[in-house]
Design a protein around this motif. Structure first.
Motif, mmCIF file in Angstrom:
data_model
loop_
_atom_site.group_PDB
_atom_site.id
_atom_site.type_symbol
_atom_site.label_atom_id
_atom_site.label_comp_id
_atom_site.label_asym_id
_atom_site.label_seq_id
_atom_site.Cartn_x
_atom_site.Cartn_y
_atom_site.Cartn_z
ATOM 1 N N ALA A 27 37.103 -46.300 26.226
ATOM 2 C CA ALA A 27 37.598 -44.943 26.007
ATOM 3 C C ALA A 27 38.886 -44.697 26.797
ATOM 4 C CB ALA A 27 36.535 -43.930 26.399
ATOM 5 N N ARG A 28 38.970 -45.264 27.986
ATOM 6 C CA ARG A 28 40.148 -45.075 28.834
ATOM 7 C C ARG A 28 41.410 -45.617 28.178
ATOM 8 N NH1 ARG A 28 39.677 -48.427 33.943
ATOM 9 N NH2 ARG A 28 37.759 -47.213 34.165
ATOM 10 N N HIS A 29 41.255 -46.689 27.402
ATOM 11 C CA HIS A 29 42.418 -47.341 26.784
ATOM 12 C C HIS A 29 42.470 -47.100 25.271
ATOM 13 C CE1 HIS A 29 43.352 -49.445 30.514
ATOM 14 N NE2 HIS A 29 42.080 -49.783 30.605
ATOM 15 N N ASN A 30 41.740 -46.082 24.816
ATOM 16 C CA ASN A 30 41.667 -45.825 23.377
ATOM 17 C C ASN A 30 42.661 -44.772 22.897
ATOM 18 O OD1 ASN A 30 40.401 -46.684 20.991
ATOM 19 N ND2 ASN A 30 39.107 -44.862 20.929
ATOM 20 N N THR A 77 35.612 -52.721 13.100
ATOM 21 C CA THR A 77 35.184 -51.349 12.859
ATOM 22 C C THR A 77 36.415 -50.484 12.591
ATOM 23 O OG1 THR A 77 35.214 -51.002 15.260
ATOM 24 C CG2 THR A 77 33.088 -51.521 14.240
ATOM 25 N N PRO A 78 36.253 -49.340 11.924
ATOM 26 C CA PRO A 78 37.409 -48.503 11.554
ATOM 27 C C PRO A 78 38.332 -48.162 12.720
ATOM 28 C CG PRO A 78 35.456 -47.745 10.411
ATOM 29 C CD PRO A 78 34.992 -48.803 11.365
ATOM 30 N N GLU A 79 37.746 -47.849 13.887
ATOM 31 C CA GLU A 79 38.584 -47.455 15.023
ATOM 32 C C GLU A 79 39.432 -48.614 15.550
ATOM 33 O OE1 GLU A 79 34.275 -47.857 16.564
ATOM 34 O OE2 GLU A 79 35.319 -47.126 14.784
ATOM 35 N N ILE A 80 38.981 -49.840 15.304
ATOM 36 C CA ILE A 80 39.765 -51.015 15.716
ATOM 37 C C ILE A 80 40.702 -51.434 14.592
ATOM 38 C CG2 ILE A 80 39.650 -53.412 16.480
ATOM 39 C CD1 ILE A 80 38.567 -51.358 18.497
ATOM 40 N N LEU A 81 40.199 -51.451 13.374
ATOM 41 C CA LEU A 81 40.996 -51.863 12.218
ATOM 42 C C LEU A 81 42.210 -50.963 12.026
ATOM 43 C CD1 LEU A 81 40.987 -53.829 9.702
ATOM 44 C CD2 LEU A 81 39.924 -51.936 8.460
ATOM 45 N N ASP A 82 41.995 -49.658 12.119
ATOM 46 C CA ASP A 82 43.071 -48.696 11.863
ATOM 47 C C ASP A 82 43.651 -48.086 13.139
ATOM 48 O OD1 ASP A 82 42.663 -48.996 9.067
ATOM 49 O OD2 ASP A 82 40.957 -47.620 9.191
ATOM 50 N N GLY A 83 43.135 -48.497 14.288
ATOM 51 C CA GLY A 83 43.576 -47.911 15.542
ATOM 52 C C GLY A 83 44.869 -48.520 16.064
ATOM 53 N N LYS A 84 45.639 -47.689 16.769
ATOM 54 C CA LYS A 84 46.887 -48.134 17.395
ATOM 55 C C LYS A 84 46.785 -47.902 18.898
ATOM 56 C CE LYS A 84 51.126 -48.173 14.902
ATOM 57 N NZ LYS A 84 52.354 -47.439 14.553
ATOM 58 N N SER A 85 45.710 -48.369 19.468
ATOM 59 C CA SER A 85 45.469 -48.207 20.902
ATOM 60 C C SER A 85 45.392 -49.581 21.546
ATOM 61 C CB SER A 85 44.171 -47.450 21.152
ATOM 62 O OG SER A 85 43.061 -48.220 20.691
ATOM 63 N N LEU A 86 45.408 -49.607 22.883
ATOM 64 C CA LEU A 86 45.286 -50.878 23.587
ATOM 65 C C LEU A 86 43.926 -51.499 23.331
ATOM 66 C CD1 LEU A 86 46.540 -52.917 25.507
ATOM 67 C CD2 LEU A 86 45.665 -51.563 27.428
ATOM 68 N N ALA A 88 42.128 -51.195 20.566
ATOM 69 C CA ALA A 88 42.154 -51.746 19.206
ATOM 70 C C ALA A 88 42.890 -53.077 19.159
ATOM 71 C CB ALA A 88 42.804 -50.744 18.252
ATOM 72 N N ILE A 89 44.042 -53.131 19.800
ATOM 73 C CA ILE A 89 44.855 -54.345 19.790
ATOM 74 C C ILE A 89 44.123 -55.499 20.484
ATOM 75 C CG2 ILE A 89 47.003 -55.378 20.627
ATOM 76 C CD1 ILE A 89 47.309 -53.387 18.284
ATOM 77 N N THR A 90 43.521 -55.185 21.622
ATOM 78 C CA THR A 90 42.855 -56.222 22.421
ATOM 79 C C THR A 90 41.622 -56.768 21.722
ATOM 80 O OG1 THR A 90 43.644 -55.143 24.447
ATOM 81 C CG2 THR A 90 41.864 -56.733 24.673
ATOM 82 N N ILE A 91 40.781 -55.875 21.187
ATOM 83 C CA ILE A 91 39.559 -56.322 20.508
ATOM 84 C C ILE A 91 39.902 -57.128 19.256
ATOM 85 C CG2 ILE A 91 37.465 -55.574 19.313
ATOM 86 C CD1 ILE A 91 37.404 -55.274 22.370
#
Length: 228
Positions: A27-30, A77-86, A88-91
């Protein structure tokens, strides 16, 4: 009673503690990062192409981020697939790390894949055997039958424990020998982001460590029951 309470506290600490910490780190890096050029899914596709893994697909899932070596698919998962957060990128890079392992013939991943299939069947058999213990004792009219069935059930649980123990080094390799060096060498992350990515990968690894310890505790509990 005291031993039971202590056991429950240990199990709760081992299983719930790392999960809560992992969620906090994620959550901190999301936070969305407009400075990132793409989403987690787009990075996964880019890295796969970079390693000539064009045959590996990237697709959405609701059952947790993972790489499927049978279908050759990176599922996010959607939050990783469509996410532009650290996060998402890392996972996404971590799951690509598993695809790279598979491509290079990384043996522990191969062994884990085989064991997972065996463990899924063994857990079902083990559950049936555990429920059959009273019936076996009543039919055979001897406690020996119950002990034999119990030992068989423990053996099936042991397979699951072995899977968990093998999983941790496989995940560690995908994170710190594959994903992180790729992100570093490709200049996908700043030094500050790299520290955050390392925290994310470490937190994720602790969830597997927790699963391994919980599995060992559960196996120890049944062995203790058998010795009575």
């Amino acid at each position: 009673m005291v031993r039971l309470v202590l056991l429950l506290l240990i199990v709760a600490l081992v299983t719930v503690g790392p999960q809560l910490w992992t969620k906090r780190v994620f959550a901190r890096h999301n936070t969305p990062r407009p400075d990132f050029p793409g989403t987690g899914g787009e990075l996964a596709r880019h890295l796969l192409n970079q390693f000539d893994l064009h045959h590996v697909i990237v697709e959405p899932t609701r059952t947790g981020d993972h790489y499927d070596p049978v279908s050759k698919a990176v599922r996010l998962t959607p939050e990783i697939l469509d996410g532009k957060s650290l996060t998402a990128i890392t996972i996404a890079a971590h799951e690509v790390g598993h695809a790279i392992q598979h491509h290079l013939g990384y043996q522990p991943l191969t062994e884990r894949t085989k064991l997972v299939l065996v463990a899924q069947k063994a857990e079902k058999i083990g559950a049936v055997l555990m429920m059959a213990i009273p019936i076996a004792g009543a039919v055979a009219r001897t406690p020996v039958a119950s002990v034999v069935v119990l030992m068989a059930g423990i053996a099936t649980m042991g397979i699951s424990t072995l899977v968990h123990l093998i999983t941790l080094p496989v995940e560690w390799d995908a994170s710190f020998r594959r994903a992180l060096p790729v992100l570093r060498q490709g200049n996908y992350l700043s030094p500050a982001d790299e520290r955050g990515a390392r925290s994310i990968l470490t937190a994720a690894a602790f969830t597997y460590l927790a699963a391994s310890l919980a599995s060992l505790v559960n196996l120890w509990r049944w062995i203790g029951f058998l010795r009575r």
